[in-house]
Scaffold this motif. Structure first.
Motif, PDB file in Angstrom:
ATOM      1  N   TYR A  51    -126.615  74.173 -32.278  1.00 55.68           N
ATOM      2  CA  TYR A  51    -127.437  74.072 -30.802  1.00 55.68           C
ATOM      3  C   TYR A  51    -126.426  73.805 -29.700  1.00 55.68           C
ATOM      4  O   TYR A  51    -125.277  73.459 -30.120  1.00 55.68           O
ATOM      5  N   GLU A  65    -132.719  67.260 -22.339  1.00 58.69           N
ATOM      6  CA  GLU A  65    -133.190  68.736 -22.383  1.00 58.69           C
ATOM      7  C   GLU A  65    -133.834  69.033 -21.283  1.00 58.69           C
ATOM      8  O   GLU A  65    -134.884  68.247 -21.124  1.00 58.69           O
ATOM      9  N   ARG A  79    -139.648  75.551 -32.439  1.00 55.74           N
ATOM     10  CA  ARG A  79    -138.226  75.440 -32.477  1.00 55.74           C
ATOM     11  C   ARG A  79    -137.605  73.917 -32.007  1.00 55.74           C
ATOM     12  O   ARG A  79    -136.622  73.435 -32.411  1.00 55.74           O
ATOM     13  N   ASP A  80    -138.177  73.636 -30.850  1.00 58.52           N
ATOM     14  CA  ASP A  80    -137.852  72.139 -30.195  1.00 58.52           C
ATOM     15  C   ASP A  80    -138.119  71.066 -31.407  1.00 58.52           C
ATOM     16  O   ASP A  80    -136.972  70.235 -31.421  1.00 58.52           O
ATOM     17  N   GLN A  82    -137.736  71.271 -34.675  1.00 61.58           N
ATOM     18  CA  GLN A  82    -136.673  71.314 -35.614  1.00 61.58           C
ATOM     19  C   GLN A  82    -135.260  70.984 -34.808  1.00 61.58           C
ATOM     20  O   GLN A  82    -134.520  70.072 -35.641  1.00 61.58           O
ATOM     21  N   ARG A  83    -135.178  71.263 -33.645  1.00 62.29           N
ATOM     22  CA  ARG A  83    -133.971  70.962 -33.028  1.00 62.29           C
ATOM     23  C   ARG A  83    -133.810  69.308 -32.793  1.00 62.29           C
ATOM     24  O   ARG A  83    -132.645  68.809 -32.981  1.00 62.29           O
ATOM     25  N   ASP A  84    -135.048  68.841 -32.314  1.00 62.60           N
ATOM     26  CA  ASP A  84    -134.940  67.313 -31.996  1.00 62.60           C
ATOM     27  C   ASP A  84    -134.736  66.868 -33.333  1.00 62.60           C
ATOM     28  O   ASP A  84    -134.068  65.631 -33.508  1.00 62.60           O
ATOM     29  N   TYR A  86    -133.008  67.540 -36.148  1.00 62.46           N
ATOM     30  CA  TYR A  86    -131.632  67.727 -36.408  1.00 62.46           C
ATOM     31  C   TYR A  86    -130.775  66.944 -35.658  1.00 62.46           C
ATOM     32  O   TYR A  86    -130.182  66.117 -36.078  1.00 62.46           O
TER      33      TYR A  86
END
Length: 121
Positions: A51, A65, A79-80, A82-84, A86
């Motif tokens: 990312y 963000e 997607r957000d 999963q990103r958060d 990680y």
């Protein structure tokens, strides 16, 4: 020894391009985060893993963000998430704001960011 941020080498060029082509809301928020204005040093468009985060305070492992309209879709929300997830697993705390919050109430956004920096989880 200082912790090292892990990232994909290919992300470096993309992060540089993002820094050169910031959106209006990114520029507006960056003008308030840069140069230690909140008492903490922020970097912009930082690669972390696969990312690239908008703004990061290394000292506090704190990420800000900015979400545009694409983040409101089911796909964008997933997607957000999963990103958060990680970033959280890497020890980062993530705050998200949408474009309209920054456009209409940047002072309020700065107050929230400042408060979060002062009160770690």
């Amino acid at each position: 020894m200082k912790d090292q941020i892990q990232y994909r080498h290919a992300s470096i060029g993309q992060a540089r391009a993002f820094r050169k082509n910031m959106t209006d809301t990114e520029q507006k928020l960056w003008s308030r985060l840069r140069r230690n204005q909140l008492g903490h040093y922020f970097r912009r468009q930082v690669p972390i893993g696969k990312y690239i985060v908008d703004f990061m305070c290394w000292q506090k492992k704190f990420i800000v963000e900015i979400d545009g309209a694409q983040h409101s879709t089911m796909h964008g929300l997933e997607r957000d998430r999963q990103r958060d997830e990680y970033l959280g697993s890497q020890g980062y705390r993530v705050l998200r704001f949408n474009n309209s919050e920054i456009s209409t109430n940047v002072d309020g956004v700065i107050d929230v960011i400042y408060g979060a920096l002062q009160n770690p989880l």
